[in-house]
Design a protein around this motif. Structure first.
Motif, PDB file in Angstrom:
ATOM      1  N   GLN A 151       0.845  -1.186   0.000  1.00 38.62           N
ATOM      2  CA  GLN A 151       0.000   0.000   0.000  1.00 38.62           C
ATOM      3  C   GLN A 151       0.885   1.242   0.000  1.00 38.62           C
ATOM      4  N   PRO A 153       1.863   5.142   0.531  1.00 38.63           N
ATOM      5  CA  PRO A 153       1.503   6.099   1.580  1.00 38.63           C
ATOM      6  C   PRO A 153       0.970   7.412   1.009  1.00 38.63           C
ATOM      7  N   SER A 155      -2.334   9.973   0.937  1.00 32.77           N
ATOM      8  CA  SER A 155      -3.462  10.240   1.825  1.00 32.77           C
ATOM      9  C   SER A 155      -4.809   9.933   1.178  1.00 32.77           C
ATOM     10  N   GLU A 158      -5.711   6.284   1.416  1.00 32.54           N
ATOM     11  CA  GLU A 158      -6.181   5.816   2.718  1.00 32.54           C
ATOM     12  C   GLU A 158      -7.686   6.029   2.845  1.00 32.54           C
ATOM     13  N   THR A 161      -9.460   3.543   0.479  1.00 33.40           N
ATOM     14  CA  THR A 161      -9.387   2.162   0.963  1.00 33.40           C
ATOM     15  C   THR A 161     -10.454   1.897   2.021  1.00 33.40           C
ATOM     16  N   ARG A 162     -10.710   2.872   2.869  1.00 38.19           N
ATOM     17  CA  ARG A 162     -11.778   2.715   3.863  1.00 38.19           C
ATOM     18  C   ARG A 162     -13.154   2.731   3.217  1.00 38.19           C
TER      19      ARG A 162
END
Length: 457
Positions: A151, A153, A155, A158, A161-162
């Motif tokens: 994955q 890094p 932002s 992230e 992905t949620r």
């Protein structure tokens, strides 16, 4: 994916959002070709995925490319996550699973975009080979599970992905385990945008079929010729897929804006920090719903530009049109994809012919074709024939368009030769995916490992 932008002008009325898209109108002499391609990095030793960190990771690749090219770093939370040419003519970015993307400069000919791709791959090899890294030209990750996939890094990833598992069954596969080749093309007016949008929406399933190149998942055949095409059937159907309103004879910039306003956002950026906005639409954001949630919670033009980059229809409208249907593939495919669409859309006679061919195709028919293509590819039936036959006719139109453009290289050759790899698909009647499957069951001995030799850059 696009580099996130900053434009702090507050949005005062809806017309500004329409005007933002209309500002993409360009006279024919200023039309350009912007090609993007992604590829999977892997370690030659063991065909393993490449993580972000470490002395031999993605970060080291980016730092090496920065030294070679002199491009400016793109920094996210203190980490290098991409590079941009200082005048904005091209960028290198990372997809969520480490897929390495070149977003090419806007150029005038396919010859130029091909030379650009050649130079990029040569530069990348120079940096990557001492690190034991090569790159794979496929539409889908053939070996690694989601858990094994690194994955990056970044932002926005992230947040995505949620969010993705809440809105579709394949969102994480799309993010982490697919690669594409895309081309960005211009329009001269709203009417020209409409014609190109509708022709390309109708022919996008054919492009998926011709470029089908993702038949393996987690080390074995997955049942599809374009697994990537199947993934897009259930990723986040509110923001992706085939949109019926685009088929309207009156379709225009305002219709796209109205749709985009009611799609949930991913994020806004304030003071370099990404704020999760997946719980509201852009319309709600404009209406002030986030005033007490994020600093400076007034919608800006930068927010709008970023939101447009998080919409994933089969053809995406920004200040240009993005053709989004093709699997990633070998070098020849990187040149073939822009050639296919430029031939169809940048010559007036060819566009007339493509429009006439597709004029009475209904949304329902195109949707059915799109649903069948991931499995059947060029064997998909459409009306009274298959896509192999249709492909032959469409390629003839594209070839005539490229010939009429008469953009020749220094040796006197025009752009038509870049279609040869697609001509081979319809001539032999088998896709790249089928060729790989045949090799898997015969000379590869039911092993996925040879794909890392035969389909590597």
């Amino acid at each position: 994916m696009a580099r996130d932008t900053s434009d702090f002008r507050p949005i005062e009325k809806l017309d500004e959002l329409v005007d933002y898209l209309a500002a993409g109108n360009k006279p024919r002499e200023k039309w350009r070709i912007g090609t993007e391609h992604e590829k999977f990095p892997f370690y030659v030793d063991g065909n393993a995925p490449v993580p972000y960190g470490g002395n031999r990771g993605i970060r080291a690749l980016l730092e090496g490319m920065q030294k070679t090219l002199g491009w400016d770093p793109i920094i996210d939370d203190g980490r290098i996550i991409g590079l941009v040419e200082p005048t904005g003519q091209g960028a290198i970015s990372l997809e969520p699973g480490g897929q390495f993307e070149l977003s090419g400069a806007p150029v005038e000919t396919i010859h130029q975009t091909c030379r650009e791709g050649n130079a990029h791959l040569a530069q990348l090899r120079e940096i990557a080979e001492p690190l034991g890294i090569r790159f794979l030209g496929l539409g889908g990750s053939p070996k690694w599970t989601l858990a094994e996939t690194p994955q990056m890094p970044k932002s926005r990833y992230e947040i995505m992905t949620r969010y993705m598992p809440k809105v579709g069954s394949h969102g994480l596969d799309m993010m982490y385990r697919t690669c594409t080749i895309q081309v960005n093309l211009d329009f001269e007016s709203e009417a020209d945008m409409r014609r190109k949008m509708q022709v390309s929406l109708k022919l996008q399933p054919l492009a998926t079929a011709l470029f089908a190149n993702s038949p393996f998942t987690e080390g074995r055949p997955n049942g599809w010729q374009s697994w990537r095409g199947e993934i897009w059937r259930d990723t986040d159907n509110q923001r992706s897929g085939l949109k019926e309103f685009c088929f309207s004879p009156e379709f225009g910039f305002a219709d796209y804006v109205e749709w985009a306003l009611d799609v949930p956002m991913y994020f806004v950026i304030r003071d370099g920090r990404y704020h999760d906005m997946t719980h509201m639409t852009f319309r709600q954001f404009m209406d002030g719903k986030a005033r007490n949630e994020v600093p400076n919670g007034v919608a800006t033009m930068g927010d709008w530009a970023n939101h447009l980059s998080t919409l994933f229809p089969d053809v995406r409208l920004k200040r240009f049109l993005e053709m989004r249907g093709a699997d990633g593939g070998p070098w020849r495919r990187i040149c073939a994809l822009p050639a296919f669409w430029v031939g169809l859309l940048y010559d007036a006679t060819a566009l007339d012919a493509a429009e006439a061919l597709t004029a009475d195709w209904s949304f329902e028919e195109v949707r059915e074709m799109r649903d069948a293509v991931p499995t059947q590819a060029i064997a998909t039936r459409f009306r009274n024939r298959d896509l192999r036959e249709l492909g032959r006719d469409v390629l003839a139109i594209s070839r005539a368009g490229l010939k009429a453009r008469a953009r020749k290289n220094r040796d006197g050759y025009d752009e038509t030769s870049f279609l040869n790899t697609l001509d081979e698909v319809v001539a032999r009647g088998t896709t790249s995916a089928e060729e790989m499957l045949n090799a898997y069951h015969t000379r590869w001995g039911d092993s996925i490992e040879p794909v890392f030799l035969e389909y590597a850059y």
